[in-house]
Design a protein around this motif. Structure first.
Motif, PDB file in Angstrom:
ATOM      1  N   GLY A  94       0.826  -1.206   0.000  1.00 55.01           N
ATOM      2  CA  GLY A  94       0.000   0.000   0.000  1.00 55.01           C
ATOM      3  C   GLY A  94       0.864   1.261   0.000  1.00 55.01           C
ATOM      4  O   GLY A  94       2.095   1.210   0.122  1.00 55.01           O
ATOM      5  N   ALA A  95       0.170   2.398  -0.153  1.00 53.95           N
ATOM      6  CA  ALA A  95       0.868   3.683  -0.102  1.00 53.95           C
ATOM      7  C   ALA A  95       1.446   3.899   1.294  1.00 53.95           C
ATOM      8  O   ALA A  95       2.467   4.574   1.464  1.00 53.95           O
ATOM      9  N   GLN A  96       0.790   3.301   2.290  1.00 50.84           N
ATOM     10  CA  GLN A  96       1.224   3.552   3.665  1.00 50.84           C
ATOM     11  C   GLN A  96       2.661   3.094   3.884  1.00 50.84           C
ATOM     12  O   GLN A  96       3.460   3.804   4.493  1.00 50.84           O
ATOM     13  N   MET A  99       5.054   5.501   2.228  1.00 50.50           N
ATOM     14  CA  MET A  99       5.276   6.730   3.010  1.00 50.50           C
ATOM     15  C   MET A  99       6.313   6.480   4.109  1.00 50.50           C
ATOM     16  O   MET A  99       7.244   7.258   4.298  1.00 50.50           O
ATOM     17  N   TYR A 121      -3.724  14.091   4.904  1.00 53.81           N
ATOM     18  CA  TYR A 121      -4.048  12.686   5.127  1.00 53.81           C
ATOM     19  C   TYR A 121      -3.403  12.186   6.428  1.00 53.81           C
ATOM     20  O   TYR A 121      -2.209  12.373   6.639  1.00 53.81           O
ATOM     21  N   TYR A 168       5.178  16.984   1.898  1.00 52.95           N
ATOM     22  CA  TYR A 168       4.178  15.987   1.476  1.00 52.95           C
ATOM     23  C   TYR A 168       2.973  16.722   0.924  1.00 52.95           C
ATOM     24  O   TYR A 168       2.447  17.644   1.570  1.00 52.95           O
ATOM     25  N   ASN A 175      -7.142  14.266   0.194  1.00 50.46           N
ATOM     26  CA  ASN A 175      -7.929  13.768   1.325  1.00 50.46           C
ATOM     27  C   ASN A 175      -7.461  14.551   2.543  1.00 50.46           C
ATOM     28  O   ASN A 175      -6.283  14.445   2.903  1.00 50.46           O
ATOM     29  N   ASP A 203       1.547  12.343  -3.412  1.00 48.96           N
ATOM     30  CA  ASP A 203       0.621  11.219  -3.217  1.00 48.96           C
ATOM     31  C   ASP A 203      -0.500  11.359  -4.253  1.00 48.96           C
ATOM     32  O   ASP A 203      -1.220  12.358  -4.257  1.00 48.96           O
ATOM     33  N   ALA A 205      -3.200   9.253  -4.776  1.00 48.04           N
ATOM     34  CA  ALA A 205      -4.260   8.255  -4.526  1.00 48.04           C
ATOM     35  C   ALA A 205      -5.572   8.539  -5.283  1.00 48.04           C
ATOM     36  O   ALA A 205      -6.242   7.609  -5.721  1.00 48.04           O
ATOM     37  N   TYR A 206      -5.946   9.814  -5.416  1.00 47.29           N
ATOM     38  CA  TYR A 206      -7.269  10.117  -5.998  1.00 47.29           C
ATOM     39  C   TYR A 206      -7.169  10.758  -7.387  1.00 47.29           C
ATOM     40  O   TYR A 206      -8.181  11.212  -7.924  1.00 47.29           O
ATOM     41  N   THR A 233      -1.212   4.191  -5.212  1.00 44.03           N
ATOM     42  CA  THR A 233      -1.823   3.006  -4.590  1.00 44.03           C
ATOM     43  C   THR A 233      -2.889   2.398  -5.494  1.00 44.03           C
ATOM     44  O   THR A 233      -3.522   3.116  -6.274  1.00 44.03           O
ATOM     45  N   SER A 235      -5.317   0.947  -3.932  1.00 48.02           N
ATOM     46  CA  SER A 235      -6.400   0.802  -2.952  1.00 48.02           C
ATOM     47  C   SER A 235      -7.708   1.433  -3.412  1.00 48.02           C
ATOM     48  O   SER A 235      -8.777   0.901  -3.132  1.00 48.02           O
ATOM     49  N   LYS A 236      -7.637   2.591  -4.056  1.00 48.60           N
ATOM     50  CA  LYS A 236      -8.871   3.293  -4.424  1.00 48.60           C
ATOM     51  C   LYS A 236      -9.282   2.926  -5.855  1.00 48.60           C
ATOM     52  O   LYS A 236     -10.452   2.793  -6.155  1.00 48.60           O
ATOM     53  N   ARG A 243      -3.556  -4.402  -0.776  1.00 51.16           N
ATOM     54  CA  ARG A 243      -2.386  -3.807  -0.134  1.00 51.16           C
ATOM     55  C   ARG A 243      -1.236  -3.706  -1.143  1.00 51.16           C
ATOM     56  O   ARG A 243      -0.122  -4.195  -0.897  1.00 51.16           O
TER      57      ARG A 243
END
Ligand SMILES: Cc1ncc(COP(=O)(O)O)c(C=O)c1O
Length: 420
Positions: A94-96, A99, A121, A168, A175, A203, A205-206, A233, A235-236, A243
């Motif tokens: 995942g992105a987590q 990071m 985020y 960041y 988000n 990031d 993600a969206y 990621t 994830s979305k 993950r």
């Protein structure tokens, strides 16, 4: 966030505008056996290996930096004209994880600070805290970030003997704010990073929710100097259960032994000591998803962007309809109108805390996220975040009606000076 999950478990019939999760409507898009088979066929075609070898590869330990690297590099080139070697990419849990790895590798001195575009985020705030990296909030503005504030923070840090090592930022429908940073603000940010010598952790993600053929280029696509470490990621755009995320880290940095190396190599080494490698089975499913969309991350996202944008519009329309009558009485009530992402921010004339959330869930059957969690240095006490990504249109309607009833009661009691 754990509290939010607890509340959702405690009040299962409440409609939750809480989690930024993808919609289950896309579950059928995503047949695990088909994605696995698709990726295995691709491996056989690419490497000339046997079907048995391809399948063994997925059921074994794998290289720390991942097995999707070439597919991702090709997707970045096709979608955005980003020219990056597969060896400069690390596929992460995942992105987590990306990071955490990026912070661990980039931040070596207690004097190194992470600037964060705020509100931001919670995952990056949490990773920074866990790694002992101090953060400096930089305000978001309507179409970007406070660049003068960032330049001031750089100068201030320097005058105190510390150093903004990286910023960041999630430039596309962040988000929690849903803000998109304009192209000119992106260019100015890159120029400032060059002048003041800091990295940018981007990031994305969206970004896929833009859903237009020609979206604003990512910071990485505009980056001519390897200043941007880009984190993405599945994830979305796919499923958080995979993950699978990745980080593009094509900059040369000095390692702890004083030797120059690519940041991706440092991240891969760190990863080998933390999660060994990202599950090859999960990578193969993500790879299969990509291959089924012509190898393009943008095409994978385009199939879903319209759905998320119309859910967002349904939420904005419902707020316009149900909350406008309240604005006449409490004029500070206001909501944002983002054009992408999963979230709307709602300002309320109330002190928003977890007790208020519990009352909203228990008495009115509606759950939302307090914004304080997205402000590392305080702030957001009169705001809530509403997520609409995984709800149906009907749930959005009913949830907004419940929210309006709750706000009417809570604002009336606050005006009278008593609890709702
Ligand atoms: C901006 C942002 N980045 C990253 C993530 C999480 O990514 P992952 O599930 O890949 O760890 C989220 C999830 O909510 C997010 O909102």
């Amino acid at each position: 966030m754990n509290f939010l999950n607890e509340i959702m478990r405690e009040y299962p019939s409440a409609i939750s505008f809480g989690p930024g999760a993808p919609n289950h409507a896309f579950r059928d898009d995503f047949s695990i056996p088909e994605c696995l088979a698709c990726f295995e066929e691709h491996l056989i075609e690419q490497t000339g290996c046997t079907a048995k070898d391809a399948s063994n590869l997925l059921y074994d330990y794998g290289p720390s930096k991942g097995i999707l690297n070439r597919l991702i590099a090709d997707a970045l080139a096709m979608d955005e004209g980003i020219d990056v070697a597969p060896s400069s990419i690390v596929v992460t849990v995942g992105a987590q994880e990306a990071m955490a790895l990026a912070l661990r590798a980039l931040f070596r001195s207690p004097r190194d600070l992470l600037a964060v575009v705020t509100p931001c985020y919670v995952g990056i705030i949490g990773a920074a805290k866990a790694l002992g990296v101090d953060t400096v909030p930089i305000d978001e503005t309507d179409n970007g970030l406070d660049l003068a504030g960032l330049a001031g923070a750089v100068a201030h840090a320097r005058s105190q003997g510390s150093n903004i090592r990286a910023l960041y930022v999630a430039p596309d429908f962040a988000n929690p704010s849903g803000t998109i940073i304009s192209r000119s603000a992106r260019e100015q940010l890159l120029a400032l990073a060059r002048k003041e010598n800091f990295f940018i952790v981007e990031d994305t993600a969206y970004a896929f929710t833009a859903g237009v053929p020609d979206p604003t280029p990512s910071l990485k696509a505009l980056d001519t100097e390897h200043r941007v470490v880009q984190i993405s990621t599945f994830s979305k755009i796919g499923s958080p259960a995979l993950r699978v995320g990745f980080v593009v880290a094509d900059q040369r940095t000095r390692n702890a032994d004083g030797k120059d190396e690519f940041l991706a190599d440092a991240l891969g080494r760190l990863k080998s000591m933390i999660s060994v490698n990202t599950s090859p089975i999960c990578q193969a499913v993500a790879g299969g998803m990509l291959l089924r969309h012509g190898g393009s991350i943008r095409a994978l996202g385009r199939a879903k962007a319209d759905f998320y944008r119309s859910n967002l519009q349904a939420l904005i329309d419902a707020l316009d309809h149900k909350l406008s009558p309240l604005v006449a009485e409490w004029p500070t009530i206001a909501w944002t109108r983002p054009e992408g992402g999963f979230f709307v921010r709602l300002k309320v004339p109330l002190e928003v805390d977890l007790n208020l959330l519990r009352r909203s869930a228990g008495e009115y059957g509606v759950i939302w996220t307090p914004m304080v969690s997205f402000h590392p240095a305080g702030g957001g006490r009169n705001e809530i975040r509403l997520s609409c990504s995984y709800l149906t249109r009907e749930q959005i309607q009913v949830g907004t009606e419940r929210l309006a009833s709750f706000l009417r009661a809570a604002c009336a009691s606050a005006t009278q000076g008593s609890d709702p």
